[in-house]
Enzyme design. Structure first.
Site, PDB file in Angstrom:
ATOM      1  N   ARG A 181      -6.612 -19.141 -29.428  1.00 33.48           N
ATOM      2  CA  ARG A 181      -6.946 -20.386 -28.440  1.00 33.48           C
ATOM      3  C   ARG A 181      -7.561 -21.528 -29.541  1.00 33.48           C
ATOM      4  O   ARG A 181      -7.346 -22.762 -29.255  1.00 33.48           O
ATOM      5  CB  ARG A 181      -8.179 -20.129 -27.437  1.00 33.48           C
ATOM      6  CG  ARG A 181      -8.293 -21.259 -26.373  1.00 33.48           C
ATOM      7  CD  ARG A 181      -9.654 -20.845 -25.747  1.00 33.48           C
ATOM      8  NE  ARG A 181      -9.760 -21.962 -24.692  1.00 33.48           N
ATOM      9  CZ  ARG A 181     -10.791 -22.261 -23.981  1.00 33.48           C
ATOM     10  NH1 ARG A 181     -12.120 -21.474 -24.271  1.00 33.48           N
ATOM     11  NH2 ARG A 181     -10.928 -22.944 -23.143  1.00 33.48           N
TER      12      ARG A 181
ATOM     13  N   CYS B  52      -8.730 -27.929 -22.293  1.00 30.69           N
ATOM     14  CA  CYS B  52      -8.100 -26.603 -22.554  1.00 30.69           C
ATOM     15  C   CYS B  52      -8.814 -25.572 -21.525  1.00 30.69           C
ATOM     16  O   CYS B  52     -10.144 -25.400 -21.574  1.00 30.69           O
ATOM     17  CB  CYS B  52      -8.449 -26.022 -23.866  1.00 30.69           C
ATOM     18  SG  CYS B  52      -7.618 -24.573 -24.463  1.00 30.69           S
ATOM     19  N   SER B  53      -7.959 -25.294 -20.544  1.00 31.54           N
ATOM     20  CA  SER B  53      -8.458 -24.745 -19.291  1.00 31.54           C
ATOM     21  C   SER B  53      -9.308 -23.373 -19.958  1.00 31.54           C
ATOM     22  O   SER B  53      -8.877 -22.633 -20.883  1.00 31.54           O
ATOM     23  CB  SER B  53      -7.721 -24.311 -18.402  1.00 31.54           C
ATOM     24  OG  SER B  53      -6.867 -25.438 -17.967  1.00 31.54           O
ATOM     25  N   ALA B  54     -10.202 -22.935 -19.003  1.00 30.67           N
ATOM     26  CA  ALA B  54     -10.897 -21.565 -19.063  1.00 30.67           C
ATOM     27  C   ALA B  54      -9.983 -20.640 -19.345  1.00 30.67           C
ATOM     28  O   ALA B  54      -8.948 -20.347 -18.567  1.00 30.67           O
ATOM     29  CB  ALA B  54     -11.908 -21.430 -18.138  1.00 30.67           C
TER      30      ALA B  54
ATOM     31  N   PHE C   2      -8.449 -27.277 -11.063  1.00 34.41           N
ATOM     32  CA  PHE C   2      -7.525 -28.091 -11.831  1.00 34.41           C
ATOM     33  C   PHE C   2      -8.033 -29.745 -11.784  1.00 34.41           C
ATOM     34  O   PHE C   2      -8.265 -30.112 -10.610  1.00 34.41           O
ATOM     35  CB  PHE C   2      -6.149 -27.917 -12.110  1.00 34.41           C
ATOM     36  CG  PHE C   2      -5.699 -26.670 -12.662  1.00 34.41           C
ATOM     37  CD1 PHE C   2      -5.954 -26.544 -14.189  1.00 34.41           C
ATOM     38  CD2 PHE C   2      -5.146 -25.838 -11.878  1.00 34.41           C
ATOM     39  CE1 PHE C   2      -5.563 -25.378 -14.564  1.00 34.41           C
ATOM     40  CE2 PHE C   2      -4.907 -24.293 -12.506  1.00 34.41           C
ATOM     41  CZ  PHE C   2      -5.291 -24.218 -13.774  1.00 34.41           C
TER      42      PHE C   2
END
Length: 391
Positions: free
Chosen positions: A46, A99-101, A244
């Site tokens: 990540r 940056c999504s979990a 989202f």
């Protein structure tokens, strides 16, 4: 940025250890259940996709960037928390990209049912991390990812190139899909929507699926639909919940609340009465989901008057109706004030009564259908009830 980590064996090992802990945590929690997706998380780190970000308010709201003098250890530890990282803001300082979990990304990939041999269109490239994970498992040639923001596409391409991945990335309005590479086996949207875009139905092969976070102001939920031979689609809302940011599009119509109506909602005189339904009822996600279906076009939010009380307000820009309830008290009864042609709080009470009468269904109890002509509906099969999709 990558050179800093790659050229320092200690930092490289720290990144690897943190990533291993993250993957093990996702597997233990049941978010990652497919070994191939676990391998993708292990091999597509990540930190390559988050060189600079702002932490959410619940983590202090700090800005961390490896090129900004932040201690690398602090930056890496933040990257590998199971939290969304805010990466791009607009001129109003509103976040537009994150940056999504990791747990959310894992839920999306597992729920997509994508597997080797599938082609995928991702709506919302963002940082490029999800496109990298998809490329690892499916192969870059099978992956197409679009974003309306040229910066996202440019930066994602650079990061993916570093890993040796070259999926198709394009600057495009996700509402229109990406017909150049259609048809796809899967469409995965990492943005939220109020309705399924009609173009998507024509770009997914029969038997293929669409996975999207369908939501309005009250609530929403992840839905997976299967496209049929006749161009219609049907499916269910899933038990998994994500959240989202809304799809940014030039095509999708968004009803924007007029500032004058918002001002009226917190200050204008209106019809007053007492209510036993507190604003806190909408914190119950299952009820908020049904309320969203029952109250089309309704917007909701908390507003505090300077030096005054906090109000929970409902508004409908089309009819210019509004309702406000004092949200500062824990009393068993609250005063509600309403104006306009619709009595919005009355409608909310009716929705709560219906939810109770239907044995408090959860989003996973609801089905969703989209006809080939574009008519969209949500139903509760066990109760023989249906609503037009009007998130």
């Amino acid at each position: 940025m990558t050179d800093v980590i790659e050229q320092d064996s200690r930092l490289s090992q720290l990144a690897a250890d943190l990533n291993t802990d993250l993957v093990e945590g996702l597997e233990t929690s049941g978010k990652l259940t497919t070994r191939a997706w676990g391998a993708a998380f292990e091999d597509v780190p990540r930190h390559l996709f988050a060189p600079r970000f702002t932490l959410p308010d619940n983590l202090g709201g700090m800005v961390l960037g490896i090129a900004d003098g932040t201690r690398p250890e602090e930056w890496l530890n933040a990257v590998y928390h199971d939290e969304a990282l805010l990466t791009i803001f607009d001129e109003r300082e509103m976040v537009t990209t994150s940056c999504s979990a990791p747990s959310v990304v894992a839920i999306m990939l597992e729920s997509s049912q994508a597997a080797e041999g599938d082609t995928v269109l991702e709506i919302g490239t963002g940082t490029g991390w999800t496109a990298g994970l998809l490329s690892h498992r499916l192969g870059p040639d099978a992956v197409t990812s679009v974003d309306i923001d040229p910066r996202c596409v440019r930066e994602a391409r650079e990061r993916l190139d570093h890993l040796g991945f070259a999926p198709t990335l394009a600057v495009a309005d996700g509402y229109l899909g990406y017909p150049t590479r259609a048809q796809y086996d899967r469409i995965i949207a990492t943005t939220s929507l109020r309705k399924v875009p009609p173009a998507w139905l024509t770009q997914v092969r029969p038997g293929g699926t669409i996975l999207a976070d369908m939501r309005g102001d009250f609530a929403g939920n992840l839905a997976r639909l299967t496209v049929s031979e006749d161009g219609s689609a049907s499916g269910h809302f899933l038990r998994e919940r994500v959240n989202f940011m809304p799809l940014r599009s030039n095509k999708e119509e968004h009803v924007r609340e007029l500032s004058e109506l918002a001002s009226r909602a917190v200050s204008a005189p209106g019809q007053q009465r007492r209510t036993s339904l507190a604003p806190a009822a909408l914190r119950t996600w299952d009820f908020a989901f049904l309320a969203q279906l029952s109250m089309p076009e309704t917007r909701a939010g908390r507003v505090r008057i300077d030096g005054g009380p906090m109000y929970y307000c409902l508004t409908d820009p089309r009819s210019e109706s509004w309702a406000r309830v004092d949200a500062d008290t824990d009393d068993t009864e609250h005063e509600v004030t309403q104006g306009g042609d619709r009595r919005l709080w009355d409608e909310l009470e009716t929705a709560h009564e219906l939810w109770t009468r239907l044995n408090q269904p959860s989003p996973a109890d609801f089905a969703i259908t989209v006809s080939a002509a574009g008519e969209q509906a949500v139903s509760l099969p066990d109760a023989d009830r249906q609503w037009a999709l009007s998130f």
